[in-house]
Design an enzyme around this catalytic site. Structure first.
Site, PDB file in Angstrom:
ATOM      1  N   GLY A  46      36.699  40.967  39.541  1.00 45.11           N
ATOM      2  CA  GLY A  46      36.815  40.865  40.994  1.00 45.11           C
ATOM      3  C   GLY A  46      35.493  41.343  41.588  1.00 45.11           C
ATOM      4  O   GLY A  46      35.014  42.431  41.237  1.00 45.11           O
ATOM      5  N   ALA A  47      34.906  40.524  42.475  1.00 47.50           N
ATOM      6  CA  ALA A  47      33.533  40.780  42.913  1.00 47.50           C
ATOM      7  C   ALA A  47      33.277  42.191  43.472  1.00 47.50           C
ATOM      8  O   ALA A  47      32.334  42.860  43.030  1.00 47.50           O
ATOM      9  CB  ALA A  47      33.122  39.706  43.919  1.00 47.50           C
ATOM     10  N   ARG A  88      27.670  39.380  34.919  1.00 49.31           N
ATOM     11  CA  ARG A  88      28.439  38.267  35.508  1.00 49.31           C
ATOM     12  C   ARG A  88      27.618  37.636  36.639  1.00 49.31           C
ATOM     13  O   ARG A  88      27.439  38.265  37.689  1.00 49.31           O
ATOM     14  CB  ARG A  88      29.810  38.765  35.993  1.00 49.31           C
ATOM     15  CG  ARG A  88      30.630  39.312  34.825  1.00 49.31           C
ATOM     16  CD  ARG A  88      32.100  39.237  35.020  1.00 49.31           C
ATOM     17  NE  ARG A  88      32.622  37.918  35.203  1.00 49.31           N
ATOM     18  CZ  ARG A  88      33.820  37.667  35.713  1.00 49.31           C
ATOM     19  NH1 ARG A  88      34.591  38.675  36.086  1.00 49.31           N
ATOM     20  NH2 ARG A  88      34.260  36.439  35.848  1.00 49.31           N
ATOM     21  N   GLN A 198      44.815  35.581  36.113  1.00 42.24           N
ATOM     22  CA  GLN A 198      44.746  36.714  37.056  1.00 42.24           C
ATOM     23  C   GLN A 198      45.912  36.693  38.046  1.00 42.24           C
ATOM     24  O   GLN A 198      46.373  37.747  38.499  1.00 42.24           O
ATOM     25  CB  GLN A 198      43.426  36.655  37.860  1.00 42.24           C
ATOM     26  CG  GLN A 198      42.184  36.995  37.068  1.00 42.24           C
ATOM     27  CD  GLN A 198      41.518  35.750  36.501  1.00 42.24           C
ATOM     28  OE1 GLN A 198      42.172  34.749  36.227  1.00 42.24           O
ATOM     29  NE2 GLN A 198      40.215  35.807  36.309  1.00 42.24           N
ATOM     30  N   ASP A 239      33.553  35.150  45.452  1.00 36.52           N
ATOM     31  CA  ASP A 239      32.541  35.839  44.641  1.00 36.52           C
ATOM     32  C   ASP A 239      31.164  35.743  45.267  1.00 36.52           C
ATOM     33  O   ASP A 239      30.289  36.555  45.003  1.00 36.52           O
ATOM     34  CB  ASP A 239      32.502  35.260  43.222  1.00 36.52           C
ATOM     35  CG  ASP A 239      33.532  35.959  42.364  1.00 36.52           C
ATOM     36  OD1 ASP A 239      34.730  35.719  42.598  1.00 36.52           O
ATOM     37  OD2 ASP A 239      33.132  36.779  41.528  1.00 36.52           O
ATOM     38  N   ASN A 249      34.453  30.761  44.402  1.00 37.90           N
ATOM     39  CA  ASN A 249      35.586  31.617  44.026  1.00 37.90           C
ATOM     40  C   ASN A 249      36.173  31.075  42.727  1.00 37.90           C
ATOM     41  O   ASN A 249      35.699  30.076  42.176  1.00 37.90           O
ATOM     42  CB  ASN A 249      36.633  31.660  45.148  1.00 37.90           C
ATOM     43  CG  ASN A 249      37.676  32.741  44.908  1.00 37.90           C
ATOM     44  OD1 ASN A 249      37.343  33.888  44.601  1.00 37.90           O
ATOM     45  ND2 ASN A 249      38.946  32.406  45.008  1.00 37.90           N
ATOM     46  N   LYS A 250      37.171  31.744  42.234  1.00 41.94           N
ATOM     47  CA  LYS A 250      37.796  31.399  40.950  1.00 41.94           C
ATOM     48  C   LYS A 250      38.041  29.903  40.805  1.00 41.94           C
ATOM     49  O   LYS A 250      38.515  29.249  41.747  1.00 41.94           O
ATOM     50  CB  LYS A 250      39.111  32.195  40.832  1.00 41.94           C
ATOM     51  CG  LYS A 250      39.914  31.978  39.582  1.00 41.94           C
ATOM     52  CD  LYS A 250      39.130  32.185  38.303  1.00 41.94           C
ATOM     53  CE  LYS A 250      38.400  33.504  38.238  1.00 41.94           C
ATOM     54  NZ  LYS A 250      37.375  33.553  37.152  1.00 41.94           N
TER      55      LYS A 250
HETATM   56  O1  MRU Z   1      36.728  36.214  37.123  1.00 41.52           O
HETATM   57  P1  MRU Z   1      37.273  37.206  38.094  1.00 41.52           P
HETATM   58  O2  MRU Z   1      38.656  37.650  37.797  1.00 41.52           O
HETATM   59  O3  MRU Z   1      36.307  38.345  38.321  1.00 41.52           O
HETATM   60  O4  MRU Z   1      37.329  36.371  39.459  1.00 41.52           O
HETATM   61  C1  MRU Z   1      37.781  37.019  40.606  1.00 41.52           C
HETATM   62  C2  MRU Z   1      37.868  36.123  41.773  1.00 41.52           C
HETATM   63  O5  MRU Z   1      37.605  34.940  41.699  1.00 41.52           O
HETATM   64  C3  MRU Z   1      38.222  36.756  43.075  1.00 41.52           C
HETATM   65  O6  MRU Z   1      38.885  35.858  43.913  1.00 41.52           O
HETATM   66  C4  MRU Z   1      36.949  37.234  43.796  1.00 41.52           C
HETATM   67  O7  MRU Z   1      36.143  37.988  42.929  1.00 41.52           O
HETATM   68  C5  MRU Z   1      37.250  38.024  44.987  1.00 41.52           C
HETATM   69  S1  MRU Z   1      37.971  39.543  44.575  1.00 41.52           S
HETATM   70  C6  MRU Z   1      38.265  40.448  45.946  1.00 41.52           C
END
Ligand code: MRU
Length: 352
Positions: A46-47, A88, A198, A239, A249-250
């Site tokens: 999560g960012a 990342r 997730q 992100d 985003n994801k």
């Molecule tokens: O790969 P991840 O689990 O780090 O991806 C997370 C996401 O895509 C979230 O939507 C994003 O980081 C925002 S978290 C507040």
């Protein structure tokens, strides 16, 4: 509140998100290399959480340095930053946090009488401040966005942009939490979020923890749920948001945004200002992390695909700004045209 990560005398303690929802175990990282590893392997993810973890990693690396002079510490500091920055690539909060630590280091090192001990203490204090700021920012974002959600109805979210993706409260889930605290009767539809799950594992776990009604759906069910009138709004995290409002985003978020538009459902993105990257003009220029194929080929240690199948595993996608109804930040709710809206608030510092 669920403690995602915590600075301790021994190191940084992380709730191991790879083991949720069935095991609530903590993993103590006692070196900056271990912090980098924990970020890469998604023990923490999560960012915003990645950003604060990296800041704590920098502080931990400097804390354990044997350097007795700034001449010796400076190259070591740069190496610590390099290792943490290589974890990342999409989450811009990672680079934002490392840059903030670097600026502080350079500012302090340039002062007459600067000492290794003084810098060490200041970096730890800065990382702790970032932790507190992250929670406060999420709460402000929640308050800013709560009224956008329906008073009663279904809200779809993708991935986990909750307490687990931040230092607490969450971005997208923070907006949902704030709406629920204001009396809204919301049922959250959590996309399972293949391949790392997730949504199924983390969003469902943390919302159940807060007793917020939640239904997990497979990613391929979203269209049908929208058509059947079960979804009244979508809210996701980000992100990285480019200067024109394109949102990384994801993986899967883009598909949800297209579906939302087709069904006339508002699509909101909640993100702190540290996720906004004014240096990146459009989503085209956002680096997309490619994760190991094993996340797609296997689940729970069991192989799902033939041995020789070619695999792609981009962890993120980009949703063009035209699909975004509003971007909810701690500085306010932004609407199109995003280049102007983002630029207008870019140098506004809102106390959190
Ligand atoms: O790969 P991840 O689990 O780090 O991806 C997370 C996401 O895509 C979230 O939507 C994003 O980081 C925002 S978290 C507040």
């Amino acid at each position: 509140m669920i403690p995602t990560l915590k600075w301790t005398e021994q190191g940084v303690d992380f709730l191991d998100q790879t083991r949720l929802p069935f095991e609530e175990t903590y993993l103590l990282a006692t070196s900056y290399q271990q912090v980098a590893d924990v970020i890469t392997t998604m023990v923490v993810r999560g960012a915003p959480a990645i950003g604060v973890s990296a800041a704590m990693g920098v502080a931990l690396g400097v804390k354990h340095s044997q350097a007795t002079s700034l001449e010796a510490l400076t190259p070591e500091f740069e190496e610590i930053c390099r290792v943490l920055a290589a974890t990342r690539p999409t989450a811009v909060n990672l680079f934002w946090a490392i840059d903030r630590m670097r600026k502080l280091y350079q500012e302090l090192a340039a002062k007459p009488g600067a000492s290794v001990a003084g810098i060490r203490e200041a970096l730890i204090a800065e990382a702790l401040k970032m932790y507190d700021e992250d929670i406060a920012t999420c709460r402000t974002m929640g308050a800013n966005g709560a009224e956008l959600l329906p008073k009663q109805g279904g809200v779809l979210t993708h991935c986990n942009a909750g307490a687990l993706a931040t230092c607490g409260y969450g971005t997208a889930l923070g907006v949902i939490r704030a709406a629920v605290e204001n009396g809204a009767e919301i049922r959250v539809y959590a996309d399972e979020t293949r391949p790392f799950l997730q949504g199924a594992r983390l969003t469902a776990w943390e919302l159940l923890h807060d007793k917020i009604p939640t239904t997990v759906i497979c990613d391929n069910m979203a269209a049908s749920m929208m058509r059947r009138g079960k979804i009244h709004a979508v809210v996701v995290g980000a992100d990285r948001i480019a200067a024109n409002g394109d949102v990384a985003n994801k993986i899967g978020t883009y598909g949800v945004a297209v579906l939302a538009k087709e069904h006339g459902i508002p699509f909101y993105v909640a993100a702190p200002w540290s996720t906004i990257d004014m240096e990146t003009a459009t989503g085209e220029a956002i680096p997309i992390e490619e994760r190991p194929a094993v996340e797609v080929t296997h689940h729970g240690g069991k192989q799902l695909t033939p041995h020789d199948a070619d695999i792609e595993n981009p962890a993120f996608d980009v949703t063009p700004a035209e699909y975004v109804t509003a971007i909810i930040t701690e500085r306010g709710v932004l609407k199109a045209p995003y280049p102007e809206a983002l630029a207008a608030l870019d140098d506004v510092k809102v106390g959190v």
